[in-house]
Motif scaffolding. Sequence first.
Motif, PDB file in Angstrom:
ATOM      1  N   LEU A   1       0.838  -1.195   0.000  1.00  0.00           N
ATOM      2  CA  LEU A   1       0.000   0.000   0.000  1.00  0.00           C
ATOM      3  C   LEU A   1       0.872   1.243   0.000  1.00  0.00           C
ATOM      4  N   LYS A   2       0.421   2.281  -0.691  1.00  0.00           N
ATOM      5  CA  LYS A   2       1.171   3.536  -0.749  1.00  0.00           C
ATOM      6  C   LYS A   2       0.729   4.452   0.390  1.00  0.00           C
ATOM      7  N   LEU A   3       1.644   5.303   0.815  1.00  0.00           N
ATOM      8  CA  LEU A   3       1.360   6.186   1.935  1.00  0.00           C
ATOM      9  C   LEU A   3       0.155   7.075   1.680  1.00  0.00           C
ATOM     10  N   GLU A   4       0.067   7.596   0.448  1.00  0.00           N
ATOM     11  CA  GLU A   4      -1.035   8.508   0.148  1.00  0.00           C
ATOM     12  C   GLU A   4      -2.396   7.824   0.191  1.00  0.00           C
ATOM     13  N   GLU A   5      -2.405   6.490   0.063  1.00  0.00           N
ATOM     14  CA  GLU A   5      -3.658   5.745   0.112  1.00  0.00           C
ATOM     15  C   GLU A   5      -4.170   5.567   1.539  1.00  0.00           C
ATOM     16  N   LEU A   6      -3.327   5.862   2.526  1.00  0.00           N
ATOM     17  CA  LEU A   6      -3.696   5.685   3.923  1.00  0.00           C
ATOM     18  C   LEU A   6      -3.965   7.019   4.623  1.00  0.00           C
ATOM     19  N   GLN A   7      -3.903   8.099   3.886  1.00  0.00           N
ATOM     20  CA  GLN A   7      -4.051   9.417   4.488  1.00  0.00           C
ATOM     21  C   GLN A   7      -5.415  10.017   4.162  1.00  0.00           C
ATOM     22  N   GLY A   8      -5.949  10.766   5.117  1.00  0.00           N
ATOM     23  CA  GLY A   8      -7.246  11.393   4.925  1.00  0.00           C
ATOM     24  C   GLY A   8      -8.373  10.472   5.365  1.00  0.00           C
ATOM     25  N   GLY A   9      -9.500  10.586   4.721  1.00  0.00           N
ATOM     26  CA  GLY A   9     -10.661   9.782   5.077  1.00  0.00           C
ATOM     27  C   GLY A   9     -11.629  10.563   5.936  1.00  0.00           C
ATOM     28  N   THR A  10     -12.916  10.403   5.663  1.00  0.00           N
ATOM     29  CA  THR A  10     -13.952  11.125   6.410  1.00  0.00           C
ATOM     30  C   THR A  10     -14.830  10.195   7.243  1.00  0.00           C
ATOM     31  N   PHE A  11     -14.731   8.886   6.986  1.00  0.00           N
ATOM     32  CA  PHE A  11     -15.559   7.897   7.682  1.00  0.00           C
ATOM     33  C   PHE A  11     -14.896   6.538   7.486  1.00  0.00           C
ATOM     34  N   THR A  12     -15.140   5.595   8.393  1.00  0.00           N
ATOM     35  CA  THR A  12     -14.493   4.285   8.304  1.00  0.00           C
ATOM     36  C   THR A  12     -15.508   3.158   8.466  1.00  0.00           C
ATOM     37  N   ILE A  13     -15.268   2.065   7.734  1.00  0.00           N
ATOM     38  CA  ILE A  13     -16.049   0.834   7.881  1.00  0.00           C
ATOM     39  C   ILE A  13     -15.104  -0.280   8.306  1.00  0.00           C
ATOM     40  N   SER A  14     -15.458  -0.991   9.368  1.00  0.00           N
ATOM     41  CA  SER A  14     -14.648  -2.107   9.857  1.00  0.00           C
ATOM     42  C   SER A  14     -15.516  -3.351   9.914  1.00  0.00           C
ATOM     43  N   ASN A  15     -15.090  -4.396   9.213  1.00  0.00           N
ATOM     44  CA  ASN A  15     -15.884  -5.623   9.132  1.00  0.00           C
ATOM     45  C   ASN A  15     -15.289  -6.707  10.027  1.00  0.00           C
ATOM     46  N   GLY A  16     -15.720  -6.736  11.279  1.00  0.00           N
ATOM     47  CA  GLY A  16     -15.261  -7.782  12.190  1.00  0.00           C
ATOM     48  C   GLY A  16     -15.928  -9.114  11.926  1.00  0.00           C
ATOM     49  N   GLY A  17     -16.945  -9.110  11.093  1.00  0.00           N
ATOM     50  CA  GLY A  17     -17.661 -10.350  10.790  1.00  0.00           C
ATOM     51  C   GLY A  17     -16.805 -11.379  10.089  1.00  0.00           C
ATOM     52  N   VAL A  18     -15.800 -10.931   9.343  1.00  0.00           N
ATOM     53  CA  VAL A  18     -14.940 -11.882   8.636  1.00  0.00           C
ATOM     54  C   VAL A  18     -14.121 -12.713   9.616  1.00  0.00           C
ATOM     55  N   PHE A  19     -13.981 -12.235  10.858  1.00  0.00           N
ATOM     56  CA  PHE A  19     -13.262 -12.986  11.876  1.00  0.00           C
ATOM     57  C   PHE A  19     -14.212 -13.696  12.844  1.00  0.00           C
ATOM     58  N   GLY A  20     -15.537 -13.557  12.580  1.00  0.00           N
ATOM     59  CA  GLY A  20     -16.512 -14.243  13.410  1.00  0.00           C
ATOM     60  C   GLY A  20     -17.118 -13.408  14.518  1.00  0.00           C
ATOM     61  N   SER A  21     -16.867 -12.103  14.520  1.00  0.00           N
ATOM     62  CA  SER A  21     -17.390 -11.243  15.582  1.00  0.00           C
ATOM     63  C   SER A  21     -18.910 -11.126  15.493  1.00  0.00           C
ATOM     64  N   LEU A  22     -19.586 -11.253  16.624  1.00  0.00           N
ATOM     65  CA  LEU A  22     -21.038 -11.115  16.673  1.00  0.00           C
ATOM     66  C   LEU A  22     -21.443  -9.683  17.001  1.00  0.00           C
ATOM     67  N   LEU A  23     -20.679  -9.020  17.873  1.00  0.00           N
ATOM     68  CA  LEU A  23     -21.021  -7.669  18.295  1.00  0.00           C
ATOM     69  C   LEU A  23     -19.776  -7.008  18.868  1.00  0.00           C
ATOM     70  N   SER A  24     -19.589  -5.726  18.568  1.00  0.00           N
ATOM     71  CA  SER A  24     -18.431  -5.009  19.083  1.00  0.00           C
ATOM     72  C   SER A  24     -18.710  -3.515  19.084  1.00  0.00           C
ATOM     73  N   THR A  25     -17.850  -2.763  19.740  1.00  0.00           N
ATOM     74  CA  THR A  25     -17.945  -1.303  19.729  1.00  0.00           C
ATOM     75  C   THR A  25     -16.668  -0.761  19.097  1.00  0.00           C
ATOM     76  N   PRO A  26     -16.668  -0.473  17.802  1.00  0.00           N
ATOM     77  CA  PRO A  26     -15.449  -0.003  17.129  1.00  0.00           C
ATOM     78  C   PRO A  26     -14.991   1.344  17.677  1.00  0.00           C
ATOM     79  N   ILE A  27     -13.678   1.590  17.594  1.00  0.00           N
ATOM     80  CA  ILE A  27     -13.098   2.840  18.075  1.00  0.00           C
ATOM     81  C   ILE A  27     -12.876   3.774  16.901  1.00  0.00           C
ATOM     82  N   LEU A  28     -13.118   5.052  17.124  1.00  0.00           N
ATOM     83  CA  LEU A  28     -12.979   6.064  16.079  1.00  0.00           C
ATOM     84  C   LEU A  28     -11.558   6.146  15.546  1.00  0.00           C
ATOM     85  N   ASN A  29     -11.450   6.567  14.310  1.00  0.00           N
ATOM     86  CA  ASN A  29     -10.168   6.819  13.665  1.00  0.00           C
ATOM     87  C   ASN A  29      -9.999   8.332  13.556  1.00  0.00           C
TER      88      ASN A  29
END
Length: 433
Positions: free
Chosen positions: A339-367
């Motif tokens: 991944l390039k550095l510029e691809e990891l910078q910025g962003g206005t909102f985030t989606i985190s998919n814990g379901g791929v690891f089997g998570s049923l419920l969680s409280t994600p932390i802000l970025n």
Amino acid sequence: MPTDVVVPTLGESITEATVGEWLKQPGDSVEADEIIASLETDKVAVEVPAPTAGVLGEILAQEGDDVEVGAVLARIEAGGEGAAKTAAPKADKAEAAEDEDGSAEAEDSADEAAGGDDSASDALSPAVKKLLAEHDLDPSSIKGTGKGGRLLKEDVKRAVSGGAAKKSAGGAGETKTKIEDTAPAGAVDSRPLTKAAAGAGRNEERKRMTRLRQTIAKRLKEAQNTAAMLTTFNDVDMSAVMKARDQYKDMFEKKHGVRLGFMSFFTKACALALKDVPAVNASIEGDEIVYRDYADIGIAVSSPGGLVVPILKDADKLSFADTEKAIGDFGRRARDGELKLEELQGGTFTISNGGVFGSLLSTPILNPPQSGVLGMHRIEERPVVVDGEIVIRPMMYLALSYDHRIVDGREAVTFLVRVKEAIEDPTRLVLDL
């Protein structure tokens, strides 16, 4: 006159890195643009190429040292004469030590003498090493097609898919590489420390935190200390999306060359909801609130060094196919450390998919400095009431963590309801409703 090898520009706002690994040692011959070292930044690994051909001379920054942009890492001497001069004394030293007592010191010296050998496995890039480690492969069993027989990532992939690569002989019982305890404070080294004996069957293993892991820890704690973080929950019936996916997935893949997954539906649903509830797409800067009319959505993906969040720019304007292609590409390159550095910078909102690891419920932390993050979870068949009847439906819990300083509870709940409505009735995504 020697040529300096300097720390390259690392990207916006990144001023320093940590020396991860030297792929060449003093006395080794190098070619122009050959990768001779790797650096670890807050976000990705960076390869350092040789600026010119010659012989690697003095190394000024050791593995684990923190270095600033522009700092001199090493020097390259002109010509190949130095390699022969350096290798000869090493060989003599190894020979003498071996004649003396055949001790481990002799073996170490002999290994040093062999270091000048310009073989295919002499310098492996971080991406190649990760692939080899991931599949536990012996690099000597794979033919390199790079310059001078250098092993490339494509060579490893080809060997894996063709079943031609051999497993590493080391295995799980391989001796761990020791890292000196005298490394500077905060130094980073991805290699494991020697296991400390703590009694029979009670071992401990210490590993220094990578720079990426340190940054993750710092930013997550910063989010807890700064934002008034709160999480609201809802559940969503996945029946409609699963039906649409089953019905069109073959046609979709045939036309666009990519599989139709769930992430594109959620990305489009979030982009739609961000328009309706702009506060979730905003951020606090000083005593001002910055509102945006675009949606740059971060997609959390796993990498060997930890969780990274590449940014899907203008996600609200992308098609389903473009969204799926971009997300799939992010995942692949995150695993390979590309991944390039510029691809990891910025962003206005985030989606985190814990379901791929089997998570049923969680409280994600802000970025930070974002004000919202959506947590997806695994799909699970559950009894629900529909039109007065109990039916079994594929359900998923959704969690929206938000900064209560800028997002009110009503806005947070409204946002999550908009996402739920779009997923349960995907037609809304097409009609922009």
